[in-house]
Design an enzyme around this catalytic site. Structure first.
Site, short mmCIF file in Angstrom:
data_model
loop_
_atom_site.label_atom_id
_atom_site.label_comp_id
_atom_site.label_asym_id
_atom_site.label_seq_id
_atom_site.Cartn_x
_atom_site.Cartn_y
_atom_site.Cartn_z
N HIS A 1 40.44 42.59 37.67
CA HIS A 1 41.68 43.13 37.10
C HIS A 1 42.56 41.98 36.64
CE1 HIS A 1 42.75 42.32 41.26
NE2 HIS A 1 44.02 42.50 41.01
N ASP B 1 46.70 36.37 40.26
CA ASP B 1 45.90 35.64 41.25
C ASP B 1 44.40 35.84 41.04
OD1 ASP B 1 46.45 38.33 42.05
OD2 ASP B 1 45.80 37.91 44.09
N HIS B 2 44.04 36.61 40.02
CA HIS B 2 42.63 36.82 39.69
C HIS B 2 42.25 36.28 38.30
CE1 HIS B 2 41.69 39.62 43.11
NE2 HIS B 2 43.01 39.64 43.11
N HIS C 1 40.40 37.79 50.57
CA HIS C 1 41.68 38.20 49.99
C HIS C 1 42.71 38.47 51.10
CE1 HIS C 1 44.56 40.50 47.47
NE2 HIS C 1 44.05 39.78 46.47
N HIS D 1 43.93 50.62 42.63
CA HIS D 1 44.87 49.51 42.76
C HIS D 1 46.04 49.75 41.80
CE1 HIS D 1 46.15 45.65 44.12
NE2 HIS D 1 45.99 45.05 42.96
N HIS E 1 45.71 40.97 37.38
CA HIS E 1 46.77 40.34 38.17
C HIS E 1 46.55 38.83 38.18
CE1 HIS E 1 48.11 44.15 40.56
NE2 HIS E 1 48.69 44.04 39.38
N ASP F 1 40.68 44.18 44.21
CA ASP F 1 41.71 44.71 45.11
C ASP F 1 41.65 46.23 45.11
OD1 ASP F 1 42.31 42.07 45.12
OD2 ASP F 1 44.36 42.27 44.39
#
Length: 315
Positions: free
Chosen positions: A63, A67-68, A269, A140, A65, A211
């Site tokens: 996805h 942090d990914h 995570h 998510h 976000h 996530d």
């Protein structure tokens, strides 16, 4: 087939853990490397490891976000600056193409290799003679997908005793039989692969989730997997908080593994409130009470994907 974790923290990096990225090393199977997510600093983590960008074949994004994905533009640019010309394909949810193209264009980054970007909404996203990769939607705050990597069954080993009865000696004919080709004997007659090959080896299945809080997509992707990588952002005492932020607890990850009948579970995570491996031990213990074969992912940790044993005890 091995998993190498480059980042195991949620949200932001810490002194002990970088944000999310995990590499699937397929050196024996296809002499390549696949990456799942690419948080900020992933290329720095690769520099500290034995991994090489020249081996990188696929990147799978769960996805969008930060942090990914925040490490993706830098990694793609650095790969080009190293003079690597091998093609690279990035798979991800809708929006990944705009993110990559905009980042590279505005930063005037050069990508002197074939860069393919494949947006998907689940289903089979890649397949060839050796592997199939399936994706399914998770639950998510952002549109998020998990991936199921399926290694196709491998031919069985050659039965050396049977080969001797046909008068065949080690050499090119062995290779042809192994590849599924029939060979003609010098004195006449044929030997077919089915005559001299043992039982095929069952391919392995690795499930790597993005996530998510508990949902049907988790079970769909994890069912019968040899190895499941599941987020465990919080401990069970913070179940309500996990649900509110669309994340899972270690206990929920263990329940998912047990219900799906997986062989091994790796938790990753982790929230920054768990500062180091010592503080993560309660998460491991709560998961192991439900699913004993659970491990904690560590940055730079290497985890082989074990092949299930057959009824006769052979892998």
């Amino acid at each position: 087939m091995e998993l190498y974790f480059l980042g195991t923290n949620a949200g932001i990096p810490t002194l002990h853990r970088n944000v999310t990225s995990v590499a699937l090393r397929l050196f024996e199977e296809r002499r390549s490397l696949w990456l799942f997510d690419c948080g900020e600093g992933t290329q720095h983590q690769i520099l500290k490891s034995s991994l090489k960008l020249s081996k990188l074949e696929h990147i799978y994004i769960t996805h969008l976000h930060g942090d990914h994905v925040f490490g993706l533009p830098g990694l793609l640019s650095s790969r080009g600056a190293q003079g690597i010309t091998a093609p690279l394909t990035v798979y991800g949810p809708p929006g990944i193409q705009a993110f990559i193209q905009t980042s590279l264009e505005l930063s005037q980054s050069r990508v002197p290799y074939e860069l393919n970007i494949v947006e998907h909404t689940g289903g089979v996203v890649f397949e060839d003679d050796g592997f199939r990769v399936e994706a399914a939607k998770l639950e998510h705050r952002a549109e998020c997908y998990g991936y199921r990597v399926i290694e196709k069954d491998l031919p069985g080993s050659l039965d050396l005793k049977r080969l001797e009865t046909y008068g065949l000696k080690p050499g090119p004919l062995y290779g042809r039989l192994k590849r599924g080709e029939s060979v003609e004997l010098e004195g006449g007659g044929w030997v077919h692969p089915a005559d001299v090959l043992l039982t095929p080896k069952k391919g392995r299945v690795v499930t790597i989730l993005g996530d998510t809080r508990p949902c049907a997509g988790v079970h769909q992707l994890a069912k019968g997997a040899d190895l499941l990588v599941h987020e465990a952002t919080f401990s069970a005492e913070l179940t309500e908080l996990a649900n509110e932020y669309y994340h899972s607890t270690a206990e929920q990850a263990a329940k998912a593994a047990a219900e799906a009948g997986v062989q091994e579970l790796i938790l990753t995570h982790f929230s920054s409130r768990y500062k180091d491996m010592e503080h993560l031990q309660p998460l491991l213990e709560e998961a192991q009470q439900i699913f004993p074969n659970t491990k904690l992912a560590e940055d730079f940790g290497l985890y082989p994907v074990q092949r299930r044993c057959s009824a006769g005890g052979n892998p």
